[in-house]
Scaffold this motif. Structure first.
Motif, PDB file in Angstrom:
ATOM      1  N   ILE A 194      25.555  27.177  30.757  1.00 27.82           N
ATOM      2  CA  ILE A 194      25.964  27.705  31.695  1.00 27.82           C
ATOM      3  C   ILE A 194      26.817  29.020  31.430  1.00 27.82           C
ATOM      4  N   ASN A 195      27.031  29.512  30.223  1.00 26.70           N
ATOM      5  CA  ASN A 195      28.023  30.541  29.923  1.00 26.70           C
ATOM      6  C   ASN A 195      27.546  31.638  30.642  1.00 26.70           C
ATOM      7  N   GLY A 196      28.630  32.181  31.285  1.00 26.93           N
ATOM      8  CA  GLY A 196      28.702  33.414  32.062  1.00 26.93           C
ATOM      9  C   GLY A 196      29.504  33.337  33.247  1.00 26.93           C
ATOM     10  N   VAL A 197      29.076  33.776  34.540  1.00 23.88           N
ATOM     11  CA  VAL A 197      30.240  33.608  35.593  1.00 23.88           C
ATOM     12  C   VAL A 197      29.325  33.102  36.785  1.00 23.88           C
ATOM     13  N   LEU A 198      30.241  32.214  37.845  1.00 19.11           N
ATOM     14  CA  LEU A 198      29.711  31.713  38.971  1.00 19.11           C
ATOM     15  C   LEU A 198      29.747  33.017  40.090  1.00 19.11           C
ATOM     16  N   PRO A 199      28.652  33.471  40.462  1.00 19.03           N
ATOM     17  CA  PRO A 199      28.637  34.640  41.579  1.00 19.03           C
ATOM     18  C   PRO A 199      29.468  33.994  42.842  1.00 19.03           C
ATOM     19  N   GLN A 200      29.030  32.610  43.312  1.00 15.52           N
ATOM     20  CA  GLN A 200      29.536  31.980  44.453  1.00 15.52           C
ATOM     21  C   GLN A 200      31.234  31.659  44.348  1.00 15.52           C
ATOM     22  N   LYS A 201      31.473  31.636  43.172  1.00 17.51           N
ATOM     23  CA  LYS A 201      33.039  31.298  43.031  1.00 17.51           C
ATOM     24  C   LYS A 201      33.782  32.502  42.599  1.00 17.51           C
ATOM     25  N   SER A 202      33.722  33.675  43.151  1.00 16.62           N
ATOM     26  CA  SER A 202      34.342  34.932  42.789  1.00 16.62           C
ATOM     27  C   SER A 202      34.105  35.214  41.267  1.00 16.62           C
ATOM     28  N   ASN A 203      33.023  34.919  40.837  1.00 19.44           N
ATOM     29  CA  ASN A 203      32.806  35.371  39.352  1.00 19.44           C
ATOM     30  C   ASN A 203      33.457  34.847  38.459  1.00 19.44           C
ATOM     31  N   ILE A 204      33.973  33.474  38.561  1.00 18.49           N
ATOM     32  CA  ILE A 204      35.023  32.910  37.769  1.00 18.49           C
ATOM     33  C   ILE A 204      33.995  32.605  36.240  1.00 18.49           C
ATOM     34  N   ARG A 205      34.625  32.718  35.068  1.00 18.54           N
ATOM     35  CA  ARG A 205      33.958  32.470  33.558  1.00 18.54           C
ATOM     36  C   ARG A 205      33.799  31.075  33.594  1.00 18.54           C
ATOM     37  N   VAL A 206      32.564  30.612  33.163  1.00 14.86           N
ATOM     38  CA  VAL A 206      32.314  29.042  32.996  1.00 14.86           C
ATOM     39  C   VAL A 206      31.474  28.969  31.663  1.00 14.86           C
ATOM     40  N   PRO A 222      38.511  28.759  43.436  1.00 16.17           N
ATOM     41  CA  PRO A 222      39.013  29.099  42.173  1.00 16.17           C
ATOM     42  C   PRO A 222      38.988  30.677  42.249  1.00 16.17           C
ATOM     43  N   LEU A 223      39.871  31.362  41.431  1.00 13.57           N
ATOM     44  CA  LEU A 223      39.681  32.879  41.597  1.00 13.57           C
ATOM     45  C   LEU A 223      40.028  33.316  40.157  1.00 13.57           C
ATOM     46  N   PRO A 224      39.762  34.366  39.650  1.00 13.92           N
ATOM     47  CA  PRO A 224      39.826  34.950  38.317  1.00 13.92           C
ATOM     48  C   PRO A 224      41.386  35.369  38.357  1.00 13.92           C
ATOM     49  N   ILE A 225      41.888  35.210  37.011  1.00  8.78           N
ATOM     50  CA  ILE A 225      43.388  35.744  36.850  1.00  8.78           C
ATOM     51  C   ILE A 225      43.282  37.228  36.354  1.00  8.78           C
ATOM     52  N   GLY A 226      43.555  38.190  36.926  1.00 10.26           N
ATOM     53  CA  GLY A 226      43.449  39.612  36.781  1.00 10.26           C
ATOM     54  C   GLY A 226      44.113  40.076  35.395  1.00 10.26           C
ATOM     55  N   GLY A 227      43.329  40.938  34.524  1.00 14.79           N
ATOM     56  CA  GLY A 227      43.778  41.407  33.345  1.00 14.79           C
ATOM     57  C   GLY A 227      43.605  40.581  32.339  1.00 14.79           C
ATOM     58  N   LEU A 228      42.878  39.300  32.354  1.00 17.48           N
ATOM     59  CA  LEU A 228      42.658  38.335  31.174  1.00 17.48           C
ATOM     60  C   LEU A 228      41.070  38.293  30.681  1.00 17.48           C
ATOM     61  N   GLY A 229      40.400  39.412  30.928  1.00 15.37           N
ATOM     62  CA  GLY A 229      39.019  39.406  30.578  1.00 15.37           C
ATOM     63  C   GLY A 229      38.225  38.994  31.956  1.00 15.37           C
ATOM     64  N   GLN A 230      36.828  39.085  31.896  1.00 16.17           N
ATOM     65  CA  GLN A 230      36.052  38.886  32.942  1.00 16.17           C
ATOM     66  C   GLN A 230      35.978  37.621  33.543  1.00 16.17           C
ATOM     67  N   GLY A 231      36.435  37.335  34.758  1.00 18.42           N
ATOM     68  CA  GLY A 231      36.269  36.049  35.432  1.00 18.42           C
ATOM     69  C   GLY A 231      37.208  35.120  34.789  1.00 18.42           C
ATOM     70  N   TYR A 232      38.379  35.291  33.911  1.00 11.04           N
ATOM     71  CA  TYR A 232      39.291  34.344  33.370  1.00 11.04           C
ATOM     72  C   TYR A 232      39.933  33.472  34.344  1.00 11.04           C
ATOM     73  N   GLN A 233      39.855  32.068  34.211  1.00 12.52           N
ATOM     74  CA  GLN A 233      40.507  31.192  35.028  1.00 12.52           C
ATOM     75  C   GLN A 233      41.014  30.064  34.210  1.00 12.52           C
ATOM     76  N   GLY A 234      40.725  30.161  32.840  1.00 10.05           N
ATOM     77  CA  GLY A 234      40.687  28.941  32.036  1.00 10.05           C
ATOM     78  C   GLY A 234      39.377  28.347  31.859  1.00 10.05           C
ATOM     79  N   ASP A 235      39.412  27.912  30.341  1.00 10.30           N
ATOM     80  CA  ASP A 235      37.753  27.319  30.118  1.00 10.30           C
ATOM     81  C   ASP A 235      37.811  25.831  29.937  1.00 10.30           C
ATOM     82  N   ASN A 236      38.652  24.899  30.289  1.00 10.66           N
ATOM     83  CA  ASN A 236      38.453  23.620  30.187  1.00 10.66           C
ATOM     84  C   ASN A 236      39.622  22.498  30.958  1.00 10.66           C
ATOM     85  N   ILE A 237      39.078  21.487  31.090  1.00 11.67           N
ATOM     86  CA  ILE A 237      40.264  20.456  31.786  1.00 11.67           C
ATOM     87  C   ILE A 237      40.141  19.391  30.535  1.00 11.67           C
TER      88      ILE A 237
END
Length: 544
Positions: A263-275, A395-410
């Motif tokens: 599913i690499n890309g963004v989730l439009p329904q979640k403010s385009n966070i990167r997944v 979840p929301l992207p953290i601005g200034g860190l690339g498209q949709g970045y909110q962190g990539d793992n738990i």
């Protein structure tokens, strides 16, 4: 004097625990923030100490914008998660050139090890270590050999199996972000010394991404990674797998052991966070019938058994990665229900239970999410889902860190009969690391008594030990079970068990403080099991 120790399972149930109706035997406490601060904490990892179950080490990307600064959080508990302390900055020099993306492990000496990226002019991957539970860190030690290229985050693992030929060796794997984007690897036998020269694991034309690394029960080293397309959004199309049986000196590589549709890309329904759909891996090190099984978990869509929305899919191998099962859908909500699961993490507990956490919006609106745990106690044949977060968040992207970045793992780690999940959650207005105290009943793991067809005396754990170690065995017959401890001269030290038992799996504690003949000194001791005609003896080491 004869000493008999009967096994008693102690279940920790705190007053704030909630028993969930989705299944029996799991107790989930209130959610809490590991280390509250005003710094964004994302991409969190957690690991456990090899001999002290009360010590856990977590890390994360830590981000400050005014002035801009990226580092690696250092978060510790020494009392089994009751309280945490730490810092949002790894203080290992050169602090000004840290670039985050931590990988973590704890080695046989109890040294905390952290890898991270470097910033210009110190491009590359570097390591630091701490000998005081994370309070102070060494200066940087370079892992990669090419200082001009950029890299993905490295993943780390230490071989803490005392019977392994490479006991104490720490391994690192990463992807080099140039050329064909190969998986690279290095190791060190002493984190205070230089790392070995970099090895390229695969040399295929298709790009690699997101390697994970684990150690097997006999010292094997396993690396899995995603194969991705060469154009955006660089979707995951398959999983590669590599195994080394000589401590990382040579490798057997299969570039596509099974296909995936990530599913690499963004989730439009979640403010385009990167997944992403990158793989996470775990090896079963339990004393059960599933011991040695390798599990790889991914996020997929539109490839069975995944449906038309992102699902968590698991694969397993019982022959060191030569063959793999078909995909197993982990989340048990209805197929094709429009709900999204993503960012799975996996660990196998000592009883053979498979524990996978992930974000899941089945109980909230599509712009929000919660955290679920799926648990299987029969090798992945059946699953029970638990909601472990006590609130939802958006979840929301953290601005200034690339498209949709909110962190990539738990992440999640299992210690004894407890689970320690960690995830990032912005419900306070800033991303922080959250967790929940989870415990379970060991006798709910069906594998523990499953398919017992032969005798087996397991290696004690931990080994070396002081003052307590666990000894376990299985017996396919009913009869008198006798378990004794001897010194190197053959003198009997203690009788732990001398009683009739039904066929099954058993485990006892040996504590040197209960020995009646006097204080035991450091050295080699032996434990011997007799059941009917079966007799086996194994060695263990006491270190004071």
């Amino acid at each position: 004097m004869k000493i008999t120790i009967n096994l008693v399972f102690l279940i920790l149930i705190v007053s704030t625990s909630t028993f969930l109706p989705q299944g029996s035997g799991l107790f989930i406490g209130e959610n809490y923030i590991l280390y509250p601060s005003n710094v964004n904490q994302t991409e969190v990892f957690v690991t456990s100490h090899p001999t002290n179950p009360n010590i856990l080490f977590a890390s994360a990307n830590t981000i400050v914008f005014q002035p801009f600064f990226i580092s690696e959080g250092i978060y510790l508990t020494t009392n089994g998660g009751v309280s945490w302390y730490g810092s949002d900055t790894c203080n290992g020099a050169n602090i000004s050139f840290h670039q985050g993306d931590p990988g973590i492990t704890i080695d046989k000496e109890g040294r905390f090890i952290l890898s991270r990226l470097g910033r210009q002019p110190f491009y590359g991957i570097y390591s630091h270590y701490s000998t005081d539970n994370g309070l102070n860190w060494s200066s940087q030690n370079k892992i990669t050999s090419d200082g001009e290229s950029l890299y993905e985050r490295a993943t780390l693992v230490t071989d803490n199996n005392h019977s392994s030929p490479n006991y104490g060796r720490t391994y690192a794997a990463w992807v080099k972000l140039s050329g064909s984007f190969p998986v690279e690897f290095s190791f060190t036998d002493n984190i205070a010394s230089p790392w070995n020269s970099t090895r390229t694991i695969n040399s295929f034309t298709q790009r690699s991404a997101g390697p994970d690394i684990e150690v097997g029960n006999d010292g094997e080293v396993f690396i899995c990674y995603a194969l991705v397309t060469s154009i955006s959004p660089f979707n995951e199309t398959g999983i590669g797998f590599a195994v080394s049986t000589d401590g990382g000196n040579s490798w057997s590589v299969a570039n596509n052991v099974f296909p995936v549709n990530g599913i690499n890309g963004v989730l439009p329904q979640k403010s385009n966070i990167r997944v992403n759909g990158l793989p996470r891996m775990a090896v079963d090190k339990s004393n059960t019938s599933t011991r040695g099984t390798i599990y790889i978990v991914t996020t997929q869509i539109n490839l069975a058994p995944a449906g038309s929305d992102p699902d968590i899919i698991l694969y397993k191998s019982k022959d060191n990665g030569i063959t793999w099962s078909s995909g197993i859908r982990v989340n048990q909500d209805a197929l094709n229900n429009g709900k999204t699961q993503y960012f799975p993490a996996i660990d196998i507990d000592k009883f053979g239970g498979i524990n996978i956490i992930y974000y899941d919006d089945r109980t909230t609106t599509n712009d929000s999410t919660s955290v679920f745990l799926s648990r299987s106690t029969d090798g992945g044949l059946s699953w029970t889902d638990y909601k472990i977060s006590d609130h939802n968040f958006k979840p929301l992207p953290i601005g200034g860190l690339g498209q949709g970045y909110q962190g990539d793992n738990i992440d999640i780690v299992a210690v004894e009969n407890k689970l320690f999940p960690v995830w990032m959650d912005n419900s306070t207005g800033i991303y922080q690391i959250w967790s929940a105290a989870i415990s379970f009943e060991p006798n709910k793991v069906e594998n523990y008594q499953e398919s017992i067809e032969d005798f087996y005396l397991y290696q004690n754990y931990p080994n070396p030990f002081n003052p307590t170690t666990k000894i376990s065995w299985r017996s396919p017959i009913n009869g008198l079970n006798t378990l004794k401890i001897f010194d190197v001269l053959g003198n009997e030290i203690a009788t732990l068990v001398d009683e009739y038992k039904s066929k099954g799996y058993y485990e006892v504690n040996f504590n040197i403080n209960t020995v009646q003949i006097g204080k035991l000194t450091s050295g080699i001791y032996f434990y011997q099991l007799k059941v009917g005609e079966f007799i086996e003896t194994k060695k263990m080491i006491l270190l004071e």
